[in-house]
Design a protein around this motif. Structure first.
Motif, PDB file in Angstrom:
ATOM      1  N   GLU A 888      -1.536   2.198 -14.521  1.00  0.00           N
ATOM      2  CA  GLU A 888      -0.747   3.125 -13.692  1.00  0.00           C
ATOM      3  C   GLU A 888       0.575   2.492 -13.259  1.00  0.00           C
ATOM      4  OE1 GLU A 888      -2.794   4.884 -10.432  1.00  0.00           O
ATOM      5  OE2 GLU A 888      -4.484   5.563 -11.667  1.00  0.00           O
ATOM      6  N   ASN A 889       0.588   1.204 -13.009  1.00  0.00           N
ATOM      7  CA  ASN A 889       1.804   0.515 -12.588  1.00  0.00           C
ATOM      8  C   ASN A 889       2.881   0.604 -13.674  1.00  0.00           C
ATOM      9  OD1 ASN A 889       3.277  -1.070 -10.718  1.00  0.00           O
ATOM     10  ND2 ASN A 889       2.872  -2.895 -11.949  1.00  0.00           N
ATOM     11  N   PHE A 890       2.454   0.399 -14.941  1.00  0.00           N
ATOM     12  CA  PHE A 890       3.393   0.495 -16.063  1.00  0.00           C
ATOM     13  C   PHE A 890       3.895   1.926 -16.238  1.00  0.00           C
ATOM     14  CE2 PHE A 890       3.854   1.668 -20.580  1.00  0.00           C
ATOM     15  CZ  PHE A 890       4.967   0.899 -20.904  1.00  0.00           C
ATOM     16  N   SER A 892       4.050   4.417 -14.178  1.00  0.00           N
ATOM     17  CA  SER A 892       4.866   4.950 -13.072  1.00  0.00           C
ATOM     18  C   SER A 892       6.283   4.392 -13.070  1.00  0.00           C
ATOM     19  CB  SER A 892       4.189   4.641 -11.735  1.00  0.00           C
ATOM     20  OG  SER A 892       4.122   3.240 -11.522  1.00  0.00           O
ATOM     21  N   LYS A 893       6.482   3.208 -13.651  1.00  0.00           N
ATOM     22  CA  LYS A 893       7.798   2.564 -13.603  1.00  0.00           C
ATOM     23  C   LYS A 893       8.595   2.660 -14.902  1.00  0.00           C
ATOM     24  CE  LYS A 893       6.516  -0.848 -10.064  1.00  0.00           C
ATOM     25  NZ  LYS A 893       6.336  -2.286  -9.761  1.00  0.00           N
ATOM     26  N   ALA A 894       7.908   2.773 -16.034  1.00  0.00           N
ATOM     27  CA  ALA A 894       8.602   2.750 -17.333  1.00  0.00           C
ATOM     28  C   ALA A 894       9.348   4.067 -17.576  1.00  0.00           C
ATOM     29  CB  ALA A 894       7.590   2.509 -18.451  1.00  0.00           C
TER      30      ALA A 894
END
Length: 926
Positions: A888-890, A892-894
């Protein structure tokens, strides 16, 4: 032919030869060539100050493809070119040069300044036309027009005078978009409305008797000094008792009325609206309805004028704003201030905030002109492509407003009107005509209007002024209406509609039959290309190539903010580590054509240009193969028996299908489908299949002279026809190759430009097409088995056929020689229906099974080990990518583009895994 294709070695020399020989000129007039249908395209005249951008290059490719196609079809073809004098843009360029020397235009005076512009135009105004030549545009340069040319200026003057005599041009004091830096009215097109952070000031306006007060809100407190009313909705119960009363305007000694108008939105703000008719377009209309005075509180450079209280006179509008807010607060009239996002109108040239400004201007009364222009589209006489743009056109035309045509500039068509000392106005073609017409003696002092006409006024006459109007010329008779206008949606109102109105009015004809609306060229991520974003591509850089340092310098030059320049430099270095490669004109043109689909915006991808450069190389290498096998041999150009092989007949049939698809697509303005059809034929059918299918005939000692002659004849003539088919989109490479191929086809001519377009045959031999498709499926099946089983392509194979019907057997007999050579088969035998045969790898050709016995061909254990190793690696890649997408971190930011790329990788890994598993199961079953 050289071993490799080098576009820079040929393009400019070929273009010069075409232009010098007059190949771009029409055949003549309707009278001299009655049997050649006229076909005309009007080039939307680019600004004389401009340079070629991606939008130009795209649209010029579309227009040139149509013109070259119609020229080859035998039409009497004219592509009318020229440039626009671009009033504001050109004046600004020359003024900046003067500013650099510490001068301005007023130091020179009007006449000397205009001379200076003409001098600049002669020295530097041809940049864009030289760049157009680099794109291969085959416009008739001998007819190149400039909107300030004497003949076009005469047409402008004549239209103005005639419209004025009919009462359709008048002078009046109305509200306009005013640029306080340029000191001129500007059109809506020249105003950029972008959201900015601002404030909303709430102010208390007390009633005349002091018994109560109304609260109004504004984003522009400085305009309150020009308020002439406060408006409320007639049904608003809160304010009904105040309608007709007066209030005191703060900071002034004026009383203004409270009026009722449906324009007011009861739900917005307090429901009370300050009315400033001289400084707001909506207020202006309301002011006219209520007969309110119109008080202009600004000078032409947006300072407060004598209408403002003395304390504010001479202040810049924004300085006045600050003082007014301060004074309102001091007297207790400022209720509150809110943060507020608003659309701020700025001049596209100066960046200055545009001011609605009350001033005397010239107008065209357009209602009577609009009616026939609407009918021309409604009746189908003029067609928009795609058709949905009709709605946009109608929406504007049904609600059309009178057109402000005067500009407070020195460069342009000066308005043919003169004033006497009493400010009476006289319109005529010249001062002498005015004096004679109105009986004015030499003792009456006249001065010509200082204003010039809006650039769009002269542009509106482009379809007929360029053809010699007001004279009744043969060109006017032949090329009006023109065939198609290729343009963008953003100028449907400002140019397209006005050309229709003016051409109908002054010639009785429509200006063009079709209007093809193109999309915008955006960057790879779909963003609009702009200097401030640093994502602009220069088409000439794509043609010639540019190194990284030069590209960085180009993208950051002139940027005032170091942080913005640094950001653009960083992005450019990351995106273009080695600069931009040289692709040549043909590859760029083919890219534009391949991406041109029904006015959709195009996300421009350099990968596509690289792919079409490879396409150019593919065509070049195929042509070298043809020439190596025909130049020193008999191609049948001088006669002799021709025996065509099945493959020869097939490639002609496929060419005919491609030709039909190409022409149908072009007639429908589907350039993407036309490009797709010719690309697929060239790469897949001609290069990948037919050239290979020609070898078994040419390299076989058993082939007769008639058979070899038939195949050489086909090689040469299909290639020659293909070059003519490709020429409208890729003019340079096709000309270069054609000059080598044409003699082999018995054609005695020095240019493909003089040749006709390939002619369609009545029918295509579908049986031949079907037979070769069967052969291709057979060969591909064998090649796939070789690849999957890691069998050398040079190893001869034995093949068993099962379930072959009579049609399969007929085709096998016809193609056995092709199969033997191209699939490297040493033996072909049939199996009975009930015979399972030995352990084999199998391919299907329809219902027929093509079986290759595996005994002795592969090491089963070694092959399984190879596949397992490959599976292990690909499964790791799949797991890594899958994990990234589940993070989810990837996600949400990519950026979306990065995520899409990872998803595509995952799908590709899955395909590879499926294929390896299928191979593994096949080998395990052996």
């Amino acid at each position: 032919m050289d071993k490799t294709f080098n576009p820079h070695a040929i393009e400019q020399a070929l273009y010069k030869a075409w232009e010098d020989k007059g190949y771009f000129k029409p055949l003549g007039t309707k009278e001299s060539h009655p049997n050649n249908d006229p076909y005309c395209i009007l080039l939307p005249p680019p600004n004389v100050t401009g340079s070629l951008h991606m939008g130009h290059a795209f649209q010029h490719t579309i227009m040139d493809a149509l013109i070259r196609y119609r020229r080859m079809k035998g039409d009497n073809t004219l592509w009318q070119c020229g440039t626009d004098h671009a009033g504001i843009a050109t004046q600004m360029v020359v003024e900046r040069q003067l500013n650099a020397d510490g001068k301005n235009r007023h130091d020179l005076g009007r006449e000397a300044f205009v001379d200076k512009i003409w001098e600049w135009k002669e020295q530097s105004g041809g940049t864009i036309t030289s760049q157009m030549r680099r794109m291969g545009t085959s416009t008739d340069w001998s007819r190149e027009a400039f909107t300030m040319d004497p003949n076009l200026s005469e047409a402008v003057q004549e239209v103005f005078v005639q419209l004025h005599e009919e009462g359709l041009i008048y002078r009046g004091k109305r509200l306009v978009n005013w640029d306080p830096v340029l000191h001129t009215a500007v059109s809506d097109l020249e105003v950029l409305n972008e959201e900015e952070n601002g404030h909303m000031w709430h102010m208390r306006y007390p009633l005349e008797d002091g018994s109560d007060a109304l609260v109004v809100a504004t984003t522009r407190p400085e305009t309150m000094l020009g308020d002439t009313a406060v408006a409320v909705h007639p049904e608003d119960e809160r304010y009904k008792q105040f309608i007709g009363k007066k209030i005191k305007l703060p900071l002034t000694d004026r009383l203004i009325p409270i009026v009722a108008d449906d324009y007011v939105d009861m739900e917005f703000g307090t429901g009370c609206v300050k009315i400033t008719p001289a400084h707001d377009f909506n207020d202006y209309e309301l002011g006219k309805r209520h007969d309110l005075p119109m008080i202009n509180v600004f000078t032409h450079d947006a300072k407060m004028n004598h209408e403002a209280p003395e304390a504010y006179r001479g202040l810049d509008r924004f300085d006045a704003r600050a003082k007014i807010v301060e004074d309102l607060e001091a007297q207790g009239s400022l209720v509150k201030v809110d943060e507020h996002k608003l659309k701020v109108p700025r001049g596209d040239r100066t960046g200055a905030v545009i001011e609605p400004y009350l001033t005397n201007q010239w107008y065209v009364a357009v209602e009577s002109l609009a009616k026939p222009a609407i009918e021309a589209v409604e009746s189908g006489e003029i067609r928009f492509v795609p058709e949905n743009w009709n709605k946009t056109y109608y929406q504007w035309m049904y609600n059309i407003q009178d057109w402000c045509i005067s500009r407070q500039l020195w460069w342009g068509h000066r308005i043919p009107a003169w004033f006497d000392e009493q400010e009476n106005v006289y319109v005529g073609r010249n001062e002498a005509e005015v004096r004679e017409k109105h009986g004015l003696g030499d003792d009456v002092v006249l001065r010509q209007d200082e204003d010039v006409l809006d650039t769009w006024f002269s542009s509106a006459l482009w379809p007929f002024a360029t053809m010699g109007w007001p004279e009744n010329t043969p060109e006017l008779e032949t090329f009006v209406p023109s065939s198609v206008l290729v343009t963008g949606f953003d100028i449907i109102f400002f140019w397209v509609a006005r050309m229709i109105m003016m051409t109908k009015k002054f010639t009785g004809k429509i200006p063009f039959k079709d209007i093809y609306i193109t999309g915008l060229i955006r960057d790879e991520q779909g963003n609009k290309m702009s200097k401030s974003k640093g994502n602009v591509l220069d088409p000439i850089d794509l043609i010639d190539g540019i190194d990284l340092e030069s590209l960085v310098a180009k993208r950051t030059s002139g940027m005032m903010q170091p942080k913005a320049a640094a950001k653009i430099e960083k992005r450019t270095r990351e995106q273009f580590k080695d600069g931009i490669a040289s692709y040549g004109t043909d590859a760029l043109r083919f890219t534009f054509a391949a991406m041109a689909s029904t006015s959709r915006d195009i996300n421009f991808d350099l990968g596509r240009v690289e792919g079409y450069r490879n396409f150019c190389n593919k065509l070049w290498n195929a042509s070298r193969f043809v020439l190596m096998n025909t130049e020193e041999f008999d191609t049948g150009k001088d006669g002799g028996e021709l025996e065509l092989s099945l493959a020869d007949k097939w490639i002609w049939a496929r060419f005919q299908q491609t030709l039909q698809a190409f022409e149908t697509a072009l007639e429908d303005y589907r350039f993407d489908l036309a490009a797709q059809a010719v690309y697929e034929f060239t790469w897949n059918q001609f290069c990948d299949w037919y050239l290979e299918l020609s070898k078994p005939v040419l390299n076989n000692d058993a082939s007769t002279d008639a058979q070899k002659r038939g195949t050489r004849h086909t090689l040469v003539n299909v290639l020659e026809s293909l070059l003519r088919l490709l020429h409208p989109i890729m003019p340079f490479i096709t000309e270069e190759i054609w000059q080598r191929v044409a003699p082999m086809a018995g054609i005695n001519s020095d240019s493909i430009m003089t040749q006709g377009f390939p002619a369609a045959e009545a029918a295509v031999d579908e049986q031949v097409v079907s037979d070769i498709e069967w052969l291709k499926t057979f060969i591909v099946g064998i090649r796939n088995i070789r690849g999957e089983m890691d069998i050398s392509p040079n190893k001869p194979l034995s093949v068993l056929l099962k379930n072959a019907d009579d049609e399969d057997k007929r085709r096998l007999d016809m193609t056995r020689e092709f199969l033997s050579k191209m699939a490297k088969l040493e033996d072909i035998q049939h199996l009975a229906a009930d015979d399972k045969g030995p352990a084999s790898a199998t391919a299907l050709v329809g219902e027929m099974e093509v079986m290759i016995p595996m005994a002795g061909l592969i090491d089963k254990e070694a092959e399984l080990a190879r596949i397992n190793k490959a599976l292990e690696k690909i499964n790791k890649d799949f797991a890594r990518t899958d994990g990234k997408l589940k993070n989810e971190n990837f996600v949400s930011k990519a950026p979306a583009a990065v995520i899409d790329k990872e998803k595509a990788k995952l799908a590709d890994y899955q395909l590879q895994i499926d294929k390896l598993m299928e191979q593994k199961q096949t080998i395990e079953s052996l």
